[in-house]
Enzyme design. Structure first.
Site, PDB file in Angstrom:
ATOM      1  N   GLY A   1       5.836  72.665 104.000  1.00  0.00           N
ATOM      2  CA  GLY A   1       6.528  72.785 102.728  1.00  0.00           C
ATOM      3  C   GLY A   1       7.389  71.565 102.445  1.00  0.00           C
ATOM      4  N   HIS A   2       8.432  71.780 101.653  1.00  0.00           N
ATOM      5  CA  HIS A   2       9.314  70.701 101.223  1.00  0.00           C
ATOM      6  C   HIS A   2       9.990  70.031 102.415  1.00  0.00           C
ATOM      7  CE1 HIS A   2      11.836  68.541  98.424  1.00  0.00           C
ATOM      8  NE2 HIS A   2      12.950  69.123  98.845  1.00  0.00           N
TER       9      HIS A   2
END
Length: 315
Positions: free
Chosen positions: A290-291
């Site tokens: 993810g981020h």
């Protein structure tokens, strides 16, 4: 990350990646120093490790984080590099001194960090940028193009096509900075939303240390939400300045590694691929993350980064 990075896992990851970098000798982990510097009325907290005469690497964190996100990366890089990771104004342990007026804009944040690099004697340095660290780093590069030896962008966007639909509320506020539109951005600073940014797109959330997002939320509570609101509202200035950074890439062609969590809800993979448009030398790698990819894929990022720096940063 389930445990701190260690040299054995780094070497294994490098071998898996087909790295040609020389092996890192087994030795005690580099000591990390925790210091502050008085810069333009701001007490800048930073982490520093590695030989003072080694090539320098500046680590710039993003929203919902601080230099704490580099806690495991720093000792690995410090085996061969001088590593410095400041907390940006408005984040972590960095504080504006009493009586000092500070407007939380990206221009002002970058000005403090630029002056900080001068204070630390960084005449030439590589940058690792993430999230908010990217527009800060891009300003440093445009202002001091010959100082930048290499760029590592971990979900640090520089292109319109990298912005997802998740930016809709911010775009509305940039176009019409009314009190109502500003207030709509407050939800991005809640503990639940900060945690979501760490966990969204992550296959196994048990790999994420809870103190990472808890410390970020605690810093917002301590420093205040308004500086964060100011920066969210000012983020549109970064998009407007993208063409300046693109021109820098085209002219100087710095060694560039875009290593990207492909499941990032804010910065799309297209933003990573776009680096190659202005810099054909750019290398792009995607992670099933993810981020905050460094929280789940820290060993792989460290291995890629060491190999990349060893190939591209002169000693």
């Amino acid at each position: 990350m389930r445990s701190a990075m260690n040299l054995q896992s780094l070497l294994l990851a490098a071998a898996t990646l087909g790295s040609t970098a020389p092996a890192v000798a087994a030795q005690p982990a580099a000591q990390v120093h925790y210091r502050t510097a008085d810069i333009q009325g701001v007490s800048v907290f930073y982490r520093e490790a590695g030989p003072a005469d080694a090539p320098a690497v500046l680590l710039l964190h993003g929203f919902g984080a601080s230099s704490h996100m580099f806690r495991d990366l720093i000792p690995v890089l410090a085996q061969r590099y001088r590593v410095i990771a400041p907390d940006l104004p408005g984040f972590g342990q960095t504080t504006v001194k009493p009586g000092v007026a500070f407007d939380y804009t990206f221009d002002n944040v970058a000005s403090v960090i630029d002056a900080f690099t001068v204070d630390k004697g960084l005449d030439r340095y590589a940058i690792y940028v993430f999230d908010y660290g990217a527009p800060v780093g891009w300003r440093l590069a445009v202002a001091n193009p010959k100082k930048i030896t290499a760029i590592v962008s971990q979900n640090g966007n520089a292109y319109e096509e990298g912005l997802s639909a998740g930016w809709a509320d911010m775009r509305k506020a940039w176009a019409e900075p009314t009190a109502e539109n500003r207030e709509a951005l407050r939800r991005f600073n809640t503990p639940d939303m900060i945690k979501w940014q760490y966990t969204e797109g992550v296959r196994d959330t048990s790999l994420i240390a809870p103190e990472s997002y808890q410390l970020a939320s605690a810093a917002i509570a301590r420093i205040g939400v308004e500086p964060q609101m100011d920066l969210l509202l000012d983020y549109g200035s970064n998009v407007r300045q993208y063409p300046q950074f693109h021109a820098f890439l085209r002219q100087y062609q710095p060694p560039t590694l875009a290593i990207w969590g492909k499941n990032d809800p804010f910065f799309l993979p297209a933003g990573a691929e776009a680096f190659k448009r202005d810099n054909p030398r750019a290398e792009v790698r995607f992670l099933d993350a993810g981020h905050f990819a460094i929280e789940t894929h820290g060993d792989e990022i460290a291995a890629r980064m060491m190999e990349f720096l060893d190939r591209n940063v002169s000693r």
